[in-house]
Write an enzyme that holds these catalytic residues in place. Structure first.
Site, mmCIF file in Angstrom:
data_model
loop_
_atom_site.group_PDB
_atom_site.id
_atom_site.type_symbol
_atom_site.label_atom_id
_atom_site.label_comp_id
_atom_site.label_asym_id
_atom_site.label_seq_id
_atom_site.Cartn_x
_atom_site.Cartn_y
_atom_site.Cartn_z
ATOM 1 N N GLY A 183 0.794 -1.219 0.000
ATOM 2 C CA GLY A 183 0.000 0.000 0.000
ATOM 3 C C GLY A 183 0.828 1.271 0.000
ATOM 4 N N GLY A 184 2.070 1.164 -0.518
ATOM 5 C CA GLY A 184 2.870 2.369 -0.680
ATOM 6 C C GLY A 184 3.699 2.756 0.537
ATOM 7 N N LYS A 220 12.056 0.439 -11.723
ATOM 8 C CA LYS A 220 11.951 1.653 -12.537
ATOM 9 C C LYS A 220 10.703 2.388 -12.065
ATOM 10 C CE LYS A 220 12.559 4.172 -16.353
ATOM 11 N NZ LYS A 220 13.851 4.793 -16.700
ATOM 12 N N TYR A 221 10.808 3.716 -11.842
ATOM 13 C CA TYR A 221 9.653 4.480 -11.395
ATOM 14 C C TYR A 221 8.840 4.958 -12.596
ATOM 15 C CZ TYR A 221 6.771 8.021 -9.162
ATOM 16 O OH TYR A 221 5.706 8.761 -8.730
ATOM 17 N N GLU A 307 0.381 -5.132 -6.995
ATOM 18 C CA GLU A 307 0.110 -5.876 -5.758
ATOM 19 C C GLU A 307 -1.180 -6.653 -5.898
ATOM 20 O OE1 GLU A 307 -0.048 -3.459 -2.168
ATOM 21 O OE2 GLU A 307 1.784 -2.439 -2.791
ATOM 22 N N ASN A 309 -4.171 -7.472 -3.398
ATOM 23 C CA ASN A 309 -4.732 -7.208 -2.076
ATOM 24 C C ASN A 309 -5.700 -8.331 -1.729
ATOM 25 O OD1 ASN A 309 -3.349 -4.734 -1.758
ATOM 26 N ND2 ASN A 309 -4.842 -3.757 -3.078
ATOM 27 N N ARG A 311 -8.049 -9.001 0.464
ATOM 28 C CA ARG A 311 -9.121 -8.651 1.408
ATOM 29 C C ARG A 311 -10.231 -7.930 0.645
ATOM 30 N NH1 ARG A 311 -5.123 -4.699 1.468
ATOM 31 N NH2 ARG A 311 -5.933 -2.693 0.775
ATOM 32 N N ARG A 357 -14.639 9.549 -0.077
ATOM 33 C CA ARG A 357 -14.401 9.217 1.331
ATOM 34 C C ARG A 357 -14.435 10.510 2.146
ATOM 35 N NH1 ARG A 357 -9.621 4.694 1.838
ATOM 36 N NH2 ARG A 357 -10.062 3.552 -0.086
#
Ligand code: MV4
Length: 472
Positions: A183-184, A220-221, A307, A309, A311, A357
């Protein structure tokens, strides 16, 4: 023949019906605990809430059939307290535990303890959890499954010299990630040798402190990326489908602020390509339950696996509203061993959905938390609005937990209509006197780039002129 198949189907249906849980424990709090209670009530499952001393006046405690206090306010003493949760499950004689999101939801140790106590952990099995245990193993698993991954180091970065060698091979900008991060958290972007050298040791120390392992690796970004994630739904028999994507590009410090589906950045051809890749990746780890395959998407249409996740996610309602599928009910059903009855070609996406949110944070003051008592509260309603919230007038937002007060979900026949519905819903919202992110969402609804669907992960900089943590 038709009759024989009919009888078999009825027999299977009877067996599968009788396997539905009669009682489950919800190892979580807030809106997601309420969301799970709602699904359980509709499925005829009794619910057990667990709560911390700080949450005694919470709605999940009132709405569950039974409730047990499991410890003090701090998460370590309650919602992360495995012995207390397992004891509560044994005392109340539940058959399963739903972990919600956050807390113990992706803790394979907790899942194994549940399994050994003959309690179903409502989530993936420990096998697929272990196949994705660290990010380098996950990358390698997905690469073997044929998914595109960003160029990067094949092993953990040992020291500065090792890092320099890799950086010169993959070229700047590069991003350093903690192998056990997610999650960064613990990420750093570097644009040159000087920054790389000064970052390696601190990144290792931070990874050790945060995740218990100093292992880091480099990629690599990808600049100007969009965060696109695909919702996966899988039963225990290898039947895996996706329910389209969510665009979560509007984030701040890796906290999502607004999510929408479908993504304005995908056409049907790219959607099919990414959706196929998402399902292929989930199949490679024999995934079961609900999960999310997270990708970053470049402007030129290249995408890379980031990633998985494991859940249910905060933003699941946007997918539910465009697919007409109750993800929590399906998550519970597949955990009992029920078969998926939906095929990929039966998944129909209708209209567009946006989730804002509403957090107890001050967006004009660096998003500092603004906990406290809600003296006045009015939630929007009306056609095509869904509110997922545990808040009520007189409720106190606790400083101990995350600051989300409510999720507003607007569903329209297309994106423009969903935006109009969201705007009028935000105008109806009253939360006082605590500070919230509602005003920021009103600004976003009028933002030209947002209206054109041109949102990247640096979107908030256009509104506030600030840089996100890992880009500093
Ligand atoms: C990246 C990236 C660009 N290039 N990896 C963030 C969450 C985590 N799951 C992966 N993340 C990213 N990984 C490479 N190789 C961009 C992100 C990213 C991001 C980075 C900095 C600031 C905000 C961001 C928001 C979403 C994704």
């Amino acid at each position: 023949m038709a009759l024989a198949i009919g009888c078999q189907t009825i027999a299977l249906w009877l067996i599968e019906r009788s396997m539905m849980f009669s009682k489950i424990l919800i190892a979580n709090r807030g809106e997601i605990a309420l969301r799970i209670i709602r699904a359980c009530k509709e499925l005829g499952i009794r619910t057990v809430a667990v709560y911390s001393e700080a949450d005694k006046d919470s709605l999940h405690v009132r709405f569950a059939d039974e409730a047990l206090c499991i410890g003090g306010a701090s998460p370590a003493n309650s919602y992360l307290n495995i012995p207390a949760i397992i004891s509560a499950a044994e005392i109340t004689d539940v058959e399963a535990i739903h972990p919600g999101y956050g807390f113990l939801s992706e803790n394979s140790h907790f899942a194994e303890i549940c399994e050994s106590c003959k309690i179903t952990f409502i989530g993936p099995n420990s096998e697929s959890m272990n196949m994705m245990a660290d990010k380098m193993t996950a990358r390698e698993t997905m690469r073997k499954a044929g998914l595109p991954i960003v160029p990067g180091s094949q092993t953990t970065v040992k020291d500065k010299n090792d890092a320099l060698k890799i950086a010169h091979k993959i070229k700047y900008p590069i991003i350093i990630k903690a192998s056990l991060g997610g999650g960064g958290r613990g990420m750093r972007v570097c644009h040159n040798d000087v920054r790389l050298i000064s970052s390696i040791m601190t990144a290792q120390a931070e990874a050790e402190a945060a995740f218990g392992s100093p292992d880091i690796y480099m990629e690599k970004y990808v600049t100007n990326a969009r965060h696109i994630e695909f919702q996966i739904l899988a039963d225990s028999y290898g039947h895996i489908i996706h329910l389209g994507e969510r665009d979560c590009s509007i984030q701040r410090r890796h906290q999502k602020l607004l999510e929408e589906a479908p993504s304005p950045a995908l056409d049907n051809r790219l959607r099919k390509k990414m959706g196929d890749a998402a399902v292929r990746g989930a199949k490679a780890v024999k995934y079961r339950g609900v999960g999310t395959m997270e990708f970053i998407l470049e402007e030129n249409g290249s995408f890379y696996f980031m990633e998985l996740n494991k859940r249910i996610q905060v933003e699941h309602p946007v997918t539910e509203s465009i697919c007409g599928i109750d993800l929590i009910k399906w998550q519970i059903r597949v955990a009992t061993g029920e078969r998926l009855t939906i095929n990929q070609d039966e998944v129909k996406i209708s209209g567009a959905s946006i989730e804002c949110r509403i957090n107890a944070e001050d967006p004009d003051n660096n998003f500092i938390p603004s906990p406290g008592k809600i003296e006045e509260l009015h939630f929007p309603a009306g056609p095509n609005i869904r509110i997922d919230s545990h808040a009520y007038q007189g409720y106190t937002i606790s400083p101990y937990y995350d600051s989300m007060i409510a999720k507003i979900i607007a569903h329209g026949k297309n994106r423009d209509e969903a935006i109009k519905i969201m705007k009028r819903a935000l105008d109806e919202l009253i939360i006082a006197p605590i500070k919230t992110t509602a005003g920021l969402h009103r600004k976003i609804m009028d933002n030209k780039l947002f209206l054109e669907g041109k949102v990247y992960t640096n979107f908030l900089e256009n509104i506030y002129g600030t840089k996100s943590e890992s880009e500093e």
